[in-house]
Enzyme design. Structure first.
Site, PDB file in Angstrom:
ATOM      1  N   LYS A  73       0.825  -1.215   0.000  1.00  0.00           N
ATOM      2  CA  LYS A  73       0.000   0.000   0.000  1.00  0.00           C
ATOM      3  C   LYS A  73       0.859   1.264   0.000  1.00  0.00           C
ATOM      4  O   LYS A  73       0.624   2.184  -0.799  1.00  0.00           O
ATOM      5  CB  LYS A  73      -0.943  -0.021   1.205  1.00  0.00           C
ATOM      6  CG  LYS A  73      -1.800   1.221   1.359  1.00  0.00           C
ATOM      7  CD  LYS A  73      -2.925   0.991   2.321  1.00  0.00           C
ATOM      8  CE  LYS A  73      -2.481   0.347   3.615  1.00  0.00           C
ATOM      9  NZ  LYS A  73      -1.507   1.185   4.373  1.00  0.00           N
ATOM     10  N   THR A  75       3.995   1.508  -0.815  1.00  0.00           N
ATOM     11  CA  THR A  75       4.745   1.503  -2.070  1.00  0.00           C
ATOM     12  C   THR A  75       3.905   2.072  -3.204  1.00  0.00           C
ATOM     13  O   THR A  75       4.372   2.897  -4.004  1.00  0.00           O
ATOM     14  CB  THR A  75       5.185   0.062  -2.413  1.00  0.00           C
ATOM     15  OG1 THR A  75       5.996  -0.441  -1.343  1.00  0.00           O
ATOM     16  CG2 THR A  75       5.975   0.006  -3.700  1.00  0.00           C
ATOM     17  N   LYS A 107       7.696  -5.951  10.599  1.00  0.00           N
ATOM     18  CA  LYS A 107       7.728  -5.258   9.319  1.00  0.00           C
ATOM     19  C   LYS A 107       9.123  -4.856   8.858  1.00  0.00           C
ATOM     20  O   LYS A 107       9.386  -4.771   7.662  1.00  0.00           O
ATOM     21  CB  LYS A 107       6.859  -3.993   9.384  1.00  0.00           C
ATOM     22  CG  LYS A 107       5.377  -4.261   9.492  1.00  0.00           C
ATOM     23  CD  LYS A 107       4.576  -2.981   9.606  1.00  0.00           C
ATOM     24  CE  LYS A 107       4.556  -2.233   8.284  1.00  0.00           C
ATOM     25  NZ  LYS A 107       3.623  -1.078   8.361  1.00  0.00           N
ATOM     26  N   PHE A 383       3.414  -8.954  -9.576  1.00  0.00           N
ATOM     27  CA  PHE A 383       4.427  -9.940  -9.224  1.00  0.00           C
ATOM     28  C   PHE A 383       4.746 -10.757 -10.467  1.00  0.00           C
ATOM     29  O   PHE A 383       3.864 -11.008 -11.300  1.00  0.00           O
ATOM     30  CB  PHE A 383       3.933 -10.859  -8.097  1.00  0.00           C
ATOM     31  CG  PHE A 383       4.104 -10.294  -6.713  1.00  0.00           C
ATOM     32  CD1 PHE A 383       5.149 -10.715  -5.907  1.00  0.00           C
ATOM     33  CD2 PHE A 383       3.238  -9.341  -6.220  1.00  0.00           C
ATOM     34  CE1 PHE A 383       5.316 -10.206  -4.629  1.00  0.00           C
ATOM     35  CE2 PHE A 383       3.387  -8.814  -4.951  1.00  0.00           C
ATOM     36  CZ  PHE A 383       4.437  -9.250  -4.147  1.00  0.00           C
TER      37      PHE A 383
END
Length: 557
Positions: A73, A75, A107, A383
């Site tokens: 998000k 990014t 994280k 991806f």
């Protein structure tokens, strides 16, 4: 094929001097308070100069419920901002500051990823300009004042069993969730049960992020309910005569922090309440500054749209008077397949059945944003393992609901990888906007909680513990019922059970505690097993971090 880590990419960035970044926004050097060459706070005088300007278009970036497969998000938020700037838009990005707890926990860094990051990444993740330390200090000063008052005769008649103001620490520390303080004899205070929350759950954090200016902040701090007297009356910092002292600790923290992206797009990074236990948005002041200094502002709200976006819209926009022009929901094919029941180890390879099942999570979030009356775009974070069939299927289903879909490649390509997304977002900003809140803040406490649970989560209803039933009666009698609701709920599921992925049905949520945040201006409904002080995982991210003799950091993602 090997990839550079986020911190390696950030360390190679060619940053502009922050004075030059500010110059792009026509902020003169005398309105900056420099923290080295690449960070600055923007003076409160700037607001007086720009406050009459028209507002920029505000774009909210949110996401599906997060999974270990990753969504991206922040990014996407950063990459979208860079892409819009490539289209000659005057852009400012507005983000939250990362908490040290998750940085050393699960994280690692939290400043975007790949080639869509805000920098200086290490500084932003580690102490930054000291805002969180100011919050921690102010919160704990108030806690110390309360215990000092009890020790020196308790003139206000505070019930030691009803002190509601806990202490805070900006780390994940489960051992401090419940403690007993004041042990060791008469000289060491009055023994009582106490505990710690993480700093980002502090009401001081919420106040910093919602206050319009220092006067508003002082008024809000003075209203915080920290305890109750023996006859049930609330006690506040105004009663304890420390409102001024608490406010002065925020004299610098209230000023927005200006940094930049890898592509030198201006970014305000200020405030950072968690979205699962707080309201999950950067500060109103930073967003206000951004909206007067740019043509387009890209901001984000924490975790999935059921938490961050709902609170951004029902709390932040309500208080600040913002109306977003469009919403972007971030998803990945991998994460959707996890919501469809596929374990993380088996996500490679096409699986249309799992994708179709997991897609229900995304479509629910689209429905929810449409309930708010906002144009919605879906960003599929790309991806290499995504197949054409999978991507086409997601687009078909979203288009059928009236949501445009764009493949985002900002992690690998920066702003260049977000140009298609930028076009679709700009087009969405021109669509009809019928923004409305999900509930009326003047409705009863249960009515508001029920509206969020049934409309946004898809629950059948809400259960309340006997203690919460009593609290609802008390808060209603005291006049604290006519405020927005901040739900504390697991981020992993639309329900209050983190194991229920996808789009669960046939469930109720349970409110087990209700806290009043009178200074922030909302009530916090704590559901399920959510904790206001997280714990560290078995293998914390801290184990992978190091620094060499030159000051170079490794392992911060």
């Amino acid at each position: 094929m090997s990839f550079k880590s986020d911190v390696e990419i950030a360390q190679e960035a060619k940053m502009s001097k922050i004075i030059d970044v500010a110059n792009e926004l026509a902020i003169p050097a005398e309105e900056l308070e420099l923290y080295g060459s690449y960070k600055a706070k923007v003076s409160l005088k700037t607001w007086e100069r720009i406050k009459e300007r028209p507002d920029a278009k505000l774009i909210l970036v949110t996401a599906i419920n997060p999974t270990p497969a990753g969504e991206g998000k922040t990014t996407t938020t950063v990459g979208l901002g860079d892409a819009l700037r490539k289209k000659d838009k005057k852009v400012v990005i507005a983000l939250r500051e990362p908490s040290l707890g998750p940085c050393f926990g699960v994280k690692g860094g939290a400043a975007g990823g790949g080639y869509a990051q805000v920098v200086p990444m290490e500084d932003i993740n580690l102490h930054f300009t000291g805002d969180f330390h100011a919050i921690t200090t102010a919160h704990n000063l108030l806690a110390a004042i309360i215990d000092n008052h009890l020790h020196h005769g308790n003139a206000l008649g505070i019930d030691p069993r009803r002190v509601t103001w806990r202490r805070v620490l900006d780390l994940n520390e489960r051992a401090l969730r419940f403690i007993v303080c004041g042990l060791g004899g008469k000289a060491n205070g009055v023994p009582r049960e106490n505990g710690f929350d993480i700093t980002v759950a502090s009401e001081m954090m919420a106040i910093l992020c919602l206050a319009k200016d220092l006067d508003d902040m002082k008024a809000r701090i003075g209203k915080i309910i920290v305890a109750y007297t023996l006859d049930g009356k609330p006690v506040t910092p105004n009663d304890l005569k420390v409102t001024g002292a608490l406010t002065l600790l925020f004299k610098d923290a209230i000023k927005p922090n200006l940094v930049q992206t890898l592509e030198n797009t201006p970014a305000f990074v200020h405030g950072g309440p968690f979205a699962n236990i707080a309201h999950g948005c950067n500060s109103v002041s930073a967003t206000k500054y951004a909206m007067k200094l740019a043509d387009v502002v890209v901001t984000e709200a924490g975790f999935g749209a059921d938490l961050g976006a709902e609170k951004f819209l029902d709390i932040k926009c309500r208080f600040a008077g913002f109306t977003p022009a469009a919403v972007v929901i971030v998803a990945t094919v991998r994460a959707l397949k996890m919501h469809g029941g596929v374990p993380k180890t088996e996500l490679v390879g096409e699986n249309m059945a799992a994708l179709e099942k997991g897609l229900a999570n995304l479509t629910k979030h689209i429905e929810n944003m449409q309930k708010f009356g906002l144009p919605t775009v879906v960003a599929i974070n790309a991806f290499p393992t995504d197949t054409d069939n999978e991507l086409a299927f997601v687009e078909e289903k979203c288009n059928a609901m009236g949501a445009e879909v764009a493949l985002s490649e900002v992690w690998a390509k920066g702003g260049e990888g977000g140009l298609v997304l930028a076009d679709k977002v700009l087009a969405a900003c021109e669509k009809p906007n019928n923004f409305k809140f999900i509930y009326d803040e003047k409705a009863g406490i249960k009515d508001k909680i029920s509206a969020i649970a049934t409309e946004i989560y898809g629950a059948d209803g809400v259960n309340y513990t006997p203690a919460v039933e009593k609290t609802i009666q008390e808060l209603t009698a005291l006049g604290y019922d006519k405020t927005p609701i901040c739900m504390a709920k697991t981020q992993y599921s639309l329900s209050d059970d983190m194991a229920k992925l996808g789009r669960p049905s046939g469930f109720s949520i349970t409110v087990r505690e209700l806290r009043v945040a009178a200074g922030a201006g909302f009530l916090v409904a704590i559901t399920g097993e959510i904790m206001t002080m997280p714990g560290l995982p078995k293998a914390p991210a801290a184990e992978r971090m190091d620094i060499d003799n030159t000051g170079k950091i490794i392992g911060l993602f």
